[in-house]
Design an enzyme around this catalytic site. Sequence first.
Site, PDB file in Angstrom:
ATOM      1  N   SER A 138       0.818  -1.216   0.000  1.00  0.00           N
ATOM      2  CA  SER A 138       0.000   0.000   0.000  1.00  0.00           C
ATOM      3  C   SER A 138       0.845   1.257   0.000  1.00  0.00           C
ATOM      4  CB  SER A 138      -0.816   0.065   1.291  1.00  0.00           C
ATOM      5  OG  SER A 138      -1.724  -0.959   1.363  1.00  0.00           O
TER       6      SER A 138
ATOM      7  N   HIS B  20      -0.714  -2.481  -7.100  1.00  0.00           N
ATOM      8  CA  HIS B  20      -1.507  -2.132  -5.916  1.00  0.00           C
ATOM      9  C   HIS B  20      -3.003  -2.182  -6.235  1.00  0.00           C
ATOM     10  CE1 HIS B  20      -2.554   1.113  -2.703  1.00  0.00           C
ATOM     11  NE2 HIS B  20      -2.791  -0.099  -2.263  1.00  0.00           N
TER      12      HIS B  20
ATOM     13  N   GLU C  63      -3.044   0.534  -9.087  1.00  0.00           N
ATOM     14  CA  GLU C  63      -1.923   1.472  -9.217  1.00  0.00           C
ATOM     15  C   GLU C  63      -0.697   0.639  -9.574  1.00  0.00           C
ATOM     16  OE1 GLU C  63      -1.505   3.404  -5.346  1.00  0.00           O
ATOM     17  OE2 GLU C  63      -1.479   5.346  -6.299  1.00  0.00           O
TER      18      GLU C  63
ATOM     19  N   ASN D  22      -2.642   6.219  -1.256  1.00  0.00           N
ATOM     20  CA  ASN D  22      -2.581   6.352   0.199  1.00  0.00           C
ATOM     21  C   ASN D  22      -1.903   7.629   0.678  1.00  0.00           C
ATOM     22  OD1 ASN D  22      -4.102   4.178   1.220  1.00  0.00           O
ATOM     23  ND2 ASN D  22      -2.541   2.805   0.391  1.00  0.00           N
TER      24      ASN D  22
HETATM   25  C1  LIG Z   1      -5.546   0.733   1.792  1.00  0.00           C
HETATM   26  C2  LIG Z   1      -5.116   0.653   0.389  1.00  0.00           C
HETATM   27  O1  LIG Z   1      -3.949   0.425   0.143  1.00  0.00           O
HETATM   28  C3  LIG Z   1      -5.976   0.935  -0.762  1.00  0.00           C
HETATM   29  C4  LIG Z   1      -7.425   0.659  -0.599  1.00  0.00           C
HETATM   30  O2  LIG Z   1      -7.893  -0.374  -0.980  1.00  0.00           O
HETATM   31  S1  LIG Z   1      -8.301   1.864   0.135  1.00  0.00           S
HETATM   32  C5  LIG Z   1      -9.949   1.263   0.114  1.00  0.00           C
HETATM   33  C6  LIG Z   1     -10.578   1.461  -1.230  1.00  0.00           C
HETATM   34  N1  LIG Z   1     -11.926   1.022  -1.160  1.00  0.00           N
HETATM   35  C7  LIG Z   1     -12.929   1.848  -0.855  1.00  0.00           C
HETATM   36  O3  LIG Z   1     -12.748   3.042  -0.696  1.00  0.00           O
HETATM   37  C8  LIG Z   1     -14.260   1.194  -0.725  1.00  0.00           C
HETATM   38  C9  LIG Z   1     -15.346   2.185  -0.367  1.00  0.00           C
HETATM   39  N2  LIG Z   1     -16.599   1.469  -0.275  1.00  0.00           N
HETATM   40  C10 LIG Z   1     -17.321   1.121  -1.388  1.00  0.00           C
HETATM   41  O4  LIG Z   1     -16.947   1.416  -2.520  1.00  0.00           O
HETATM   42  C11 LIG Z   1     -18.598   0.380  -1.141  1.00  0.00           C
HETATM   43  O5  LIG Z   1     -19.032   0.615   0.165  1.00  0.00           O
HETATM   44  C12 LIG Z   1     -18.466  -1.175  -1.385  1.00  0.00           C
HETATM   45  C13 LIG Z   1     -18.195  -1.452  -2.853  1.00  0.00           C
HETATM   46  C14 LIG Z   1     -17.365  -1.797  -0.530  1.00  0.00           C
HETATM   47  C15 LIG Z   1     -19.771  -1.838  -0.957  1.00  0.00           C
HETATM   48  O6  LIG Z   1     -20.780  -1.247  -1.688  1.00  0.00           O
HETATM   49  P1  LIG Z   1     -22.232  -0.991  -1.071  1.00  0.00           P
HETATM   50  O7  LIG Z   1     -23.088  -0.496  -2.179  1.00  0.00           O
HETATM   51  O8  LIG Z   1     -22.065  -0.165   0.143  1.00  0.00           O
HETATM   52  O9  LIG Z   1     -22.697  -2.404  -0.538  1.00  0.00           O
HETATM   53  P2  LIG Z   1     -23.260  -3.652  -1.305  1.00  0.00           P
HETATM   54  O10 LIG Z   1     -24.498  -3.310  -2.063  1.00  0.00           O
HETATM   55  O11 LIG Z   1     -23.345  -4.706  -0.271  1.00  0.00           O
HETATM   56  O12 LIG Z   1     -22.114  -4.041  -2.331  1.00  0.00           O
HETATM   57  C16 LIG Z   1     -22.021  -3.564  -3.650  1.00  0.00           C
HETATM   58  C17 LIG Z   1     -21.415  -4.672  -4.479  1.00  0.00           C
HETATM   59  O13 LIG Z   1     -20.098  -4.965  -4.027  1.00  0.00           O
HETATM   60  C18 LIG Z   1     -19.982  -6.353  -3.677  1.00  0.00           C
HETATM   61  N3  LIG Z   1     -19.105  -6.467  -2.514  1.00  0.00           N
HETATM   62  C19 LIG Z   1     -19.176  -5.745  -1.375  1.00  0.00           C
HETATM   63  N4  LIG Z   1     -18.188  -6.106  -0.540  1.00  0.00           N
HETATM   64  C20 LIG Z   1     -17.478  -7.074  -1.172  1.00  0.00           C
HETATM   65  C21 LIG Z   1     -16.340  -7.839  -0.817  1.00  0.00           C
HETATM   66  N5  LIG Z   1     -15.700  -7.679   0.353  1.00  0.00           N
HETATM   67  N6  LIG Z   1     -15.883  -8.748  -1.719  1.00  0.00           N
HETATM   68  C22 LIG Z   1     -16.495  -8.936  -2.903  1.00  0.00           C
HETATM   69  N7  LIG Z   1     -17.567  -8.216  -3.289  1.00  0.00           N
HETATM   70  C23 LIG Z   1     -18.059  -7.318  -2.433  1.00  0.00           C
HETATM   71  C24 LIG Z   1     -21.382  -6.779  -3.357  1.00  0.00           C
HETATM   72  O14 LIG Z   1     -21.553  -8.158  -3.563  1.00  0.00           O
HETATM   73  C25 LIG Z   1     -22.207  -5.981  -4.342  1.00  0.00           C
HETATM   74  O15 LIG Z   1     -22.157  -6.569  -5.615  1.00  0.00           O
HETATM   75  P3  LIG Z   1     -23.483  -6.700  -6.494  1.00  0.00           P
HETATM   76  O16 LIG Z   1     -24.306  -5.489  -6.241  1.00  0.00           O
HETATM   77  O17 LIG Z   1     -22.953  -6.774  -7.857  1.00  0.00           O
HETATM   78  O18 LIG Z   1     -24.087  -7.924  -5.984  1.00  0.00           O
HETATM   79  N1  LIG Z   2      -6.556  -3.942   3.429  1.00  0.00           N
HETATM   80  C1  LIG Z   2      -6.578  -3.135   2.382  1.00  0.00           C
HETATM   81  O1  LIG Z   2      -7.553  -2.387   2.178  1.00  0.00           O
HETATM   82  C2  LIG Z   2      -5.425  -3.116   1.424  1.00  0.00           C
HETATM   83  C3  LIG Z   2      -4.234  -3.719   1.745  1.00  0.00           C
HETATM   84  N2  LIG Z   2      -3.190  -3.687   0.846  1.00  0.00           N
HETATM   85  C4  LIG Z   2      -1.925  -4.321   1.167  1.00  0.00           C
HETATM   86  O2  LIG Z   2      -2.056  -5.707   0.946  1.00  0.00           O
HETATM   87  C5  LIG Z   2      -1.232  -6.425   1.869  1.00  0.00           C
HETATM   88  C6  LIG Z   2      -2.108  -7.413   2.629  1.00  0.00           C
HETATM   89  O3  LIG Z   2      -3.131  -6.731   3.300  1.00  0.00           O
HETATM   90  P1  LIG Z   2      -4.444  -7.479   3.810  1.00  0.00           P
HETATM   91  O4  LIG Z   2      -4.796  -8.562   2.869  1.00  0.00           O
HETATM   92  O5  LIG Z   2      -5.418  -6.430   4.146  1.00  0.00           O
HETATM   93  O6  LIG Z   2      -3.886  -8.121   5.177  1.00  0.00           O
HETATM   94  P2  LIG Z   2      -4.420  -9.407   5.959  1.00  0.00           P
HETATM   95  O7  LIG Z   2      -3.966  -9.227   7.363  1.00  0.00           O
HETATM   96  O8  LIG Z   2      -5.856  -9.628   5.680  1.00  0.00           O
HETATM   97  O9  LIG Z   2      -3.621 -10.609   5.262  1.00  0.00           O
HETATM   98  C7  LIG Z   2      -2.239 -10.753   5.289  1.00  0.00           C
HETATM   99  C8  LIG Z   2      -1.937 -12.233   5.089  1.00  0.00           C
HETATM  100  O10 LIG Z   2      -0.541 -12.383   4.847  1.00  0.00           O
HETATM  101  C9  LIG Z   2      -0.124 -13.571   5.497  1.00  0.00           C
HETATM  102  N3  LIG Z   2       1.332 -13.544   5.690  1.00  0.00           N
HETATM  103  C10 LIG Z   2       2.052 -12.854   6.591  1.00  0.00           C
HETATM  104  N4  LIG Z   2       3.366 -13.115   6.443  1.00  0.00           N
HETATM  105  C11 LIG Z   2       3.474 -13.995   5.418  1.00  0.00           C
HETATM  106  C12 LIG Z   2       4.564 -14.670   4.796  1.00  0.00           C
HETATM  107  N5  LIG Z   2       5.821 -14.473   5.217  1.00  0.00           N
HETATM  108  N6  LIG Z   2       4.310 -15.517   3.774  1.00  0.00           N
HETATM  109  C13 LIG Z   2       3.033 -15.715   3.341  1.00  0.00           C
HETATM  110  N7  LIG Z   2       1.957 -15.119   3.905  1.00  0.00           N
HETATM  111  C14 LIG Z   2       2.176 -14.277   4.921  1.00  0.00           C
HETATM  112  C15 LIG Z   2      -0.917 -13.576   6.806  1.00  0.00           C
HETATM  113  O11 LIG Z   2      -0.961 -14.874   7.374  1.00  0.00           O
HETATM  114  C16 LIG Z   2      -2.276 -13.089   6.315  1.00  0.00           C
HETATM  115  O12 LIG Z   2      -3.123 -14.156   5.915  1.00  0.00           O
HETATM  116  C17 LIG Z   2      -0.543  -5.368   2.745  1.00  0.00           C
HETATM  117  O13 LIG Z   2       0.705  -5.056   2.190  1.00  0.00           O
HETATM  118  C18 LIG Z   2      -1.493  -4.195   2.631  1.00  0.00           C
HETATM  119  O14 LIG Z   2      -0.875  -2.959   2.865  1.00  0.00           O
HETATM  120  C19 LIG Z   2      -3.321  -3.123  -0.397  1.00  0.00           C
HETATM  121  C20 LIG Z   2      -4.503  -2.548  -0.766  1.00  0.00           C
HETATM  122  C21 LIG Z   2      -5.636  -2.457   0.130  1.00  0.00           C
END
Ligand SMILES: CC(=O)CC(=O)SCCNC(=O)CCNC(=O)[C@H](O)C(C)(C)COP(=O)(O)OP(=O)(O)OC[C@H]1O[C@@H](n2cnc3c(N)ncnc32)[C@H](O)[C@@H]1OP(=O)(O)O
Ligand SMILES: NC(=O)C1=CN([C@@H]2O[C@H](COP(=O)(O)OP(=O)(O)OC[C@H]3O[C@@H](n4cnc5c(N)ncnc54)[C@H](O)[C@@H]3O)[C@@H](O)[C@H]2O)C=CC1
Length: 283
Positions: free
Chosen positions: A119, A140, A152, A190
Amino acid sequence: MKVEKVMVVGAGQMGSGIAQVCAQAGYIVLLNDLKPEFVERGLGVINKNLSRNVEKGRMTEEQKQAVLDRITVSTDLQDAAEVDLVIEAAVENLEVKSNIFAQLDKMAPAHAILASNTSSLPITEIAAATNRPDKVIGMHFMNPVPVMKLVEIIRGLATSDEVYQVIEDMTKSLSKVPVEVNDFPGFVSNRVLMPMINEAIYTLYEGVATKEAIDEVMKLGMNHPMGPLTLADFIGLDTCLYIMETLHEGFGDDKYRPCPLLRKYVKAGWLGRKTGRGFYVYE
Ligand SMILES: CC(=O)CC(=O)SCCNC(=O)CCNC(=O)[C@H](O)C(C)(C)COP(=O)(O)OP(=O)(O)OC[C@H]1O[C@@H](n2cnc3c(N)ncnc32)[C@H](O)[C@@H]1OP(=O)(O)O
Ligand SMILES: NC(=O)C1=CN([C@@H]2O[C@H](COP(=O)(O)OP(=O)(O)OC[C@H]3O[C@@H](n4cnc5c(N)ncnc54)[C@H](O)[C@@H]3O)[C@@H](O)[C@H]2O)C=CC1
């Protein structure tokens, strides 16, 4: 180079989603984690997602089975010996990732590309753990992987143009949209998203409003699909903290300091949805 076999390292939230979309696009997938039960948990999530697709008439039971048949379980990085691409999605920790990449470099064939779903961590530094920095790249995905369109793609300092092209094409083959980004802490996603989430945690910490009010303001006022605290729980509070620490250290700027409340929750093991409790409590 043609990618046919993909290994996904880490079968958590992200790894299971990545394995699912790869298998749905026709790739042969090895899903790896430290223990068989961790991989089984990931497979359970994939099974549930595919079943929902069957219920909604988006795929047949046979197609679901064919996707599952393309996924093999692995708990040994030596299984990388026959793959064309590894996508690492283990925890957001540079030491852990560098260690995995050093091992993969020894196990994977010379032509194989090693991608990280990190991330925020530096691709150039992860690549330095290998003897093939030209074949290391950031890929990503966003959470939830089966739903979100963006990938990304991060070039490390040494990533070759050829490797970039293979990964861009592969991303498109997953019906995702690639966006090219250079290697700086947090990339674009991020760098922009996580300080907003951290600031939302500060508003809670300082008593500006309740968690529900903070989320409601951002949902109804800015049309965000989830409020920032709900989103933090969804991402995982440990991952949010690691990302803020990477931004803080990477830029040396206190504007990225992680909120003490975020640290406290992570120390308590309240990591969000994945542990059943974060800012909110989950069934
Ligand atoms: C941290 C990082 O490095 C980067 C990141 O990823 S940051 C996070 C980026 N993601 C976001 O910002 C997500 C923001 N949230 C959303 O876009 C929406 O809330 C959401 C898509 C997660 C859910 O949507 P919603 O309209 O609130 O709920 P819901 O109607 O239940 O779901 C919409 C669709 O997504 C699907 N869905 C929801 N959660 C899911 C999951 N965990 N896995 C698979 N599919 C999923 C549902 O099945 C549904 O699909 P259909 O309508 O086609 O059946
Ligand atoms: N959670 C999020 O929304 C996002 C997360 N990421 C990135 O993806 C990566 C995973 O995140 P998540 O799936 O959310 O975490 P998670 O905690 O759900 O899963 C991580 C998994 O990695 C496994 N693991 C740890 N060390 C390991 C090793 N040495 N070999 C094999 N497996 C190992 C753990 O057992 C666990 O099942 C991180 O780098 C995170 O920053 C990227 C985009 C979005």
